[in-house]
Scaffold this active site. Sequence first.
Site, PDB file in Angstrom:
ATOM      1  CG  ASN A 196      -1.749   1.236   1.367  1.00  0.00           C
ATOM      2  OD1 ASN A 196      -1.768   2.072   0.460  1.00  0.00           O
ATOM      3  ND2 ASN A 196      -2.461   1.373   2.472  1.00  0.00           N
ATOM      4  CD1 TRP A 197       3.931   1.408  -2.799  1.00  0.00           C
ATOM      5  CD2 TRP A 197       3.662   2.444  -4.772  1.00  0.00           C
ATOM      6  NE1 TRP A 197       4.789   0.829  -3.705  1.00  0.00           N
ATOM      7  CE2 TRP A 197       4.643   1.446  -4.920  1.00  0.00           C
ATOM      8  CE3 TRP A 197       3.320   3.228  -5.881  1.00  0.00           C
ATOM      9  CZ2 TRP A 197       5.297   1.213  -6.134  1.00  0.00           C
ATOM     10  CZ3 TRP A 197       3.959   2.991  -7.093  1.00  0.00           C
ATOM     11  CH2 TRP A 197       4.938   1.996  -7.214  1.00  0.00           C
ATOM     12  CE  LYS A 198      -0.299   3.098   4.863  1.00  0.00           C
ATOM     13  NZ  LYS A 198      -0.195   3.165   6.302  1.00  0.00           N
TER      14      LYS A 198
ATOM     15  CG  HIS B 158      -5.940   1.916   5.216  1.00  0.00           C
ATOM     16  ND1 HIS B 158      -5.486   2.817   6.150  1.00  0.00           N
ATOM     17  CD2 HIS B 158      -4.926   1.031   5.018  1.00  0.00           C
ATOM     18  CE1 HIS B 158      -4.250   2.495   6.490  1.00  0.00           C
ATOM     19  NE2 HIS B 158      -3.881   1.412   5.820  1.00  0.00           N
TER      20      HIS B 158
ATOM     21  CD  GLU C 160      -2.986   5.410   6.851  1.00  0.00           C
ATOM     22  OE1 GLU C 160      -2.940   5.459   5.610  1.00  0.00           O
ATOM     23  OE2 GLU C 160      -2.096   4.878   7.551  1.00  0.00           O
TER      24      GLU C 160
ATOM     25  CD  GLU D  97      -3.473  -2.466   7.198  1.00  0.00           C
ATOM     26  OE1 GLU D  97      -2.416  -2.748   6.633  1.00  0.00           O
ATOM     27  OE2 GLU D  97      -4.053  -1.377   7.058  1.00  0.00           O
TER      28      GLU D  97
ATOM     29  N   GLY E 293       2.565   2.217  10.734  1.00  0.00           N
ATOM     30  CA  GLY E 293       3.528   3.308  10.572  1.00  0.00           C
ATOM     31  C   GLY E 293       4.254   3.674  11.845  1.00  0.00           C
TER      32      GLY E 293
ATOM     33  CB  SER F 214       5.329  -1.930  11.807  1.00  0.00           C
ATOM     34  OG  SER F 214       4.923  -0.595  12.054  1.00  0.00           O
TER      35      SER F 214
ATOM     36  N   GLY G 133       2.852  -1.173   4.168  1.00  0.00           N
ATOM     37  CA  GLY G 133       2.968   0.247   3.860  1.00  0.00           C
ATOM     38  C   GLY G 133       4.411   0.620   3.581  1.00  0.00           C
ATOM     39  N   GLY G 134       5.086   1.155   4.605  1.00  0.00           N
ATOM     40  CA  GLY G 134       6.450   1.673   4.454  1.00  0.00           C
ATOM     41  C   GLY G 134       7.400   0.744   3.712  1.00  0.00           C
TER      42      GLY G 134
HETATM   43  P1  13P Z   1       3.008   0.258   7.592  1.00  0.00           P
HETATM   44  O1  13P Z   1       3.500  -1.019   6.992  1.00  0.00           O
HETATM   45  O2  13P Z   1       3.759   1.465   7.098  1.00  0.00           O
HETATM   46  O3  13P Z   1       2.903   0.191   9.070  1.00  0.00           O
HETATM   47  O4  13P Z   1       1.510   0.485   7.045  1.00  0.00           O
HETATM   48  C1  13P Z   1       0.613  -0.549   7.147  1.00  0.00           C
HETATM   49  C2  13P Z   1      -0.601  -0.187   6.395  1.00  0.00           C
HETATM   50  O5  13P Z   1      -1.356   0.682   6.799  1.00  0.00           O
HETATM   51  C3  13P Z   1      -0.874  -0.886   5.138  1.00  0.00           C
HETATM   52  O6  13P Z   1      -2.157  -0.620   4.681  1.00  0.00           O
END
Ligand code: 13P
Length: 272
Positions: free
Chosen positions: A13-15, A99, A101, A171, A177, A217, A238-239
């Site tokens: 997930n590149w956000k 998600h 967010e 999640e 994050g 994470s 994500g990251g």
């Molecule tokens: P991180 O891997 O950066 O913690 O993000 C997880 C995430 O929200 C994937 O959708």
Amino acid sequence: MNRKYRKTIIAGNWKMNKLPSEARSFVDELRALMPRTKTCDTVICAPYAIIPNLSRAIKDSRIAVGAQDVSTHDSGAYTGEVNIAMLSDLGVKYCIVGHSERRAYHGETDTDVNVKVHKLLEAGIIPIICVGESLEQRERDLTIEFVAYQVKSALYGLEPKDIKRCVIAYEPIWAIGTGKTATAEQAEEVCGAIRAVIRSMFDARVARAVSILYGGSMNAKNCDELLAQPDIDGGLIGGASLKTADFARIITGTVSAPPVLPELNREEGRGE
Ligand code: 13P
């Protein structure tokens, strides 16, 4: 993981990161680092503006394109929104819904999630349904109850054949994050509980066919332990999905994680 009954999926997930012009070089680098044989379905969920370039870049590869959200509306006067037909037209195969967010910053509700899941499935796009508790909920021992509610609500009104096409991503909000990963035991406990909820809504056959991912994470260092859990069928990352070497390492982790034997699952009553 349990390859006998369900797919293993590693989804990035590149956000709101990267540029359209960076899609091609990322995909080329990633392809060079990926295992030669297919061990999992690999997905990159990109911002809308990057999807056209990414769709071109992944052509003839084993990588699929995903979106990070979609409108609940089919078309019309909804300034700034993107509908399912547009995603289909761009070759999008997966779409994240709910998600944390989107729920926190854009007011996405459980009802919205349910509407999106129905519409995505009708259009042949696989929903990656995100659920997960806050730190406060975990500390108050409300995790399982809260996540079960989110899952039931997201899947409301679906037929068993549709449920099998859904992907659930657990999640925990406190792990996103933050560098704080859920332990493999914590993640497995909730992913197992999610499967039990699906079993109670439908039956064991349906429940064992659903891929449940862990997100929060997950990285090149902790992926092996998480992926070795019987009810964790991959990751939503994500990251670590922004760096080809890290993302490729997690994809490679699906090679080494031992497949779970169905006999053991039956004995333990979980992992199926
Ligand atoms: P991180 O891997 O950066 O913690 O993000 C997880 C995430 O929200 C994937 O959708």
